[in-house]
Design an enzyme around this catalytic site. Structure first.
Site, PDB file in Angstrom:
ATOM      1  N   TYR A  20      11.052  -4.638  -8.366  1.00  9.85           N
ATOM      2  CA  TYR A  20      11.173  -5.477  -7.151  1.00  9.85           C
ATOM      3  C   TYR A  20      11.529  -6.921  -7.774  1.00  9.85           C
ATOM      4  O   TYR A  20      12.291  -7.620  -7.375  1.00  9.85           O
ATOM      5  CB  TYR A  20       9.815  -5.465  -6.548  1.00  9.85           C
ATOM      6  CG  TYR A  20       9.808  -6.509  -5.418  1.00  9.85           C
ATOM      7  CD1 TYR A  20      10.610  -6.535  -4.442  1.00  9.85           C
ATOM      8  CD2 TYR A  20       8.749  -7.688  -5.510  1.00  9.85           C
ATOM      9  CE1 TYR A  20      10.783  -7.474  -3.484  1.00  9.85           C
ATOM     10  CE2 TYR A  20       8.713  -8.594  -4.739  1.00  9.85           C
ATOM     11  CZ  TYR A  20       9.622  -8.491  -3.498  1.00  9.85           C
ATOM     12  OH  TYR A  20       9.499  -9.663  -2.829  1.00  9.85           O
ATOM     13  N   THR A  71      10.669 -13.982  -4.513  1.00  9.17           N
ATOM     14  CA  THR A  71       9.213 -13.870  -4.859  1.00  9.17           C
ATOM     15  C   THR A  71       8.647 -14.358  -6.022  1.00  9.17           C
ATOM     16  O   THR A  71       9.344 -14.536  -6.945  1.00  9.17           O
ATOM     17  CB  THR A  71       9.304 -12.281  -4.931  1.00  9.17           C
ATOM     18  OG1 THR A  71       7.925 -11.969  -5.498  1.00  9.17           O
ATOM     19  CG2 THR A  71      10.028 -11.803  -5.685  1.00  9.17           C
TER      20      THR A  71
END
Ligand code: UDP
Length: 298
Positions: free
Chosen positions: A141, A117
């Site tokens: 995350y 990501t």
């Protein structure tokens, strides 16, 4: 070619599964259906319901099939949820990935493609981030994804597992043939939420934060179409076959749109006004993060 695709019933995983099947690749899907939907998977793919953290199941699958590559999509992806429940994120994204990577090494699977990501960059000093921009995530995350990137780098150096890491920016859209889409009922992503509003599934759209240092005060994101992203995975697979090096690639379009611009476009396409309600900025977001863009060619 035969690939194991984890998270193949999910949003990006199912689009990639369809793209792989379309190009004649033999696909085996492993998904625990916690957020994925079985009907999104191509019927040509073999489907196994189970967890990426289940070493015995992985051993069985990898003994019964000779995989040329593993494409690892399974994971948890909601930033504010990761702030509220970091342990679940580290378990799902790090511990389970470690079990999967370990199985790949033991079964001599040569290639591993990982869904990472743009959140690994954290708060970049400049708006544009390149693949060699320093990584410094600001939420669990992003941390969990960077940890797996680091594990893959070390494992690759020690035993030659060849890796492709795709750092996704914001993903949008659905299969033009309507075979799969963003179907997870719990999805919190902006375009999904806006479309759910249009379908009468919610009575308003919350706009999280309007005083960011951006032209209209709302967050800016770089959105890539999910079908382009699926194609990128197959291109990386092909590149890994032709070239022995590892690859780390940003996946965006290099142009960003604000939350307001996205909502205005949705309203224009639907030819209907939207009910937008101001809401506080979300935990885990940061003003400068909103200015991130993909950089290419450095
Ligand atoms: N957003 C919003 N309302 C929503 C969902 C998202 O204002 O109902 C905003 C969010 O704060 C962020 C942008 O839209 O600035 C994109 O959020 P999304 O959850 O789609 O993706 P993220 O960038 O968090 O991965």
């Amino acid at each position: 070619m035969k690939i194991l695709l984890t998270g193949g019933a999910g949003y990006i995983g199912s689009h990639t599964a369809w793209a792989a099947v379309d190009s004649g690749i033999n696909v085996v899907i492993l998904d625990n259906l916690s957020t994925g939907i079985l009907e999104n998977c191509p019927p040509q793919a073999a489907f196994y319901e189970g967890d990426v953290g289940n070493a015995a199941l992985l051993d069985r699958l990898m003994s019964e099939n000779k995989f040329d590559a593993v494409l690892h999509f399974a994971g948890s992806i909601v930033v504010p949820e990761s702030v509220a429940d970091p342990l679940t994120y580290y378990r799902n994204n790090v511990t389970n990935s470690l079990t999967l990577i370990d199985a790949c090494v033991r079964h001599d699977i040569p290639k591993f493609i990982f869904s990472s990501t743009a959140a690994v960059y954290g708060i970049p000093e400049q708006g544009t981030v390149y693949e060699d921009t320093v990584t410094c995530p600001i939420n669990p995350y992003g941390n969990s994804k960077l940890m797996v990137e680091n594990i893959l780098r070390d494992v690759s150096a020690s035993c030659g597992l060849q890796t492709g890491t795709l750092r996704y920016f914001n993903v949008a859209g659905a299969d033009p043939q309507g075979r799969t889409g963003q179907s997870s009922p719990k999805a919190t992503h902006l375009i999904k939420v806006a479309v759910q509003y249009l379908l009468g599934k919610q009575d308003h759209i919350s706009l999280f934060g309007e005083d960011y240092p951006t032209p209209d005060g709302t967050c800016i994101r770089d959105y890539i179409h999910v079908s382009d992203l699926a194609t990128a995975h197959l291109a990386v697979l092909e590149a890994l076959r032709k070239n022995p090096e590892n690859l780390t690639l940003n996946c965006g379009i290099g142009r960003a749109f604000s939350v307001r611009e996205v909502l205005e476009t949705v309203a224009k396409v639907a030819n209907r006004p939207l009910s937008i309600v101001s809401a506080p900025a979300r935990p885990g977001d940061h003003p400068l993060w909103s200015q991130m863009r993909t950089g290419f060619g450095r």
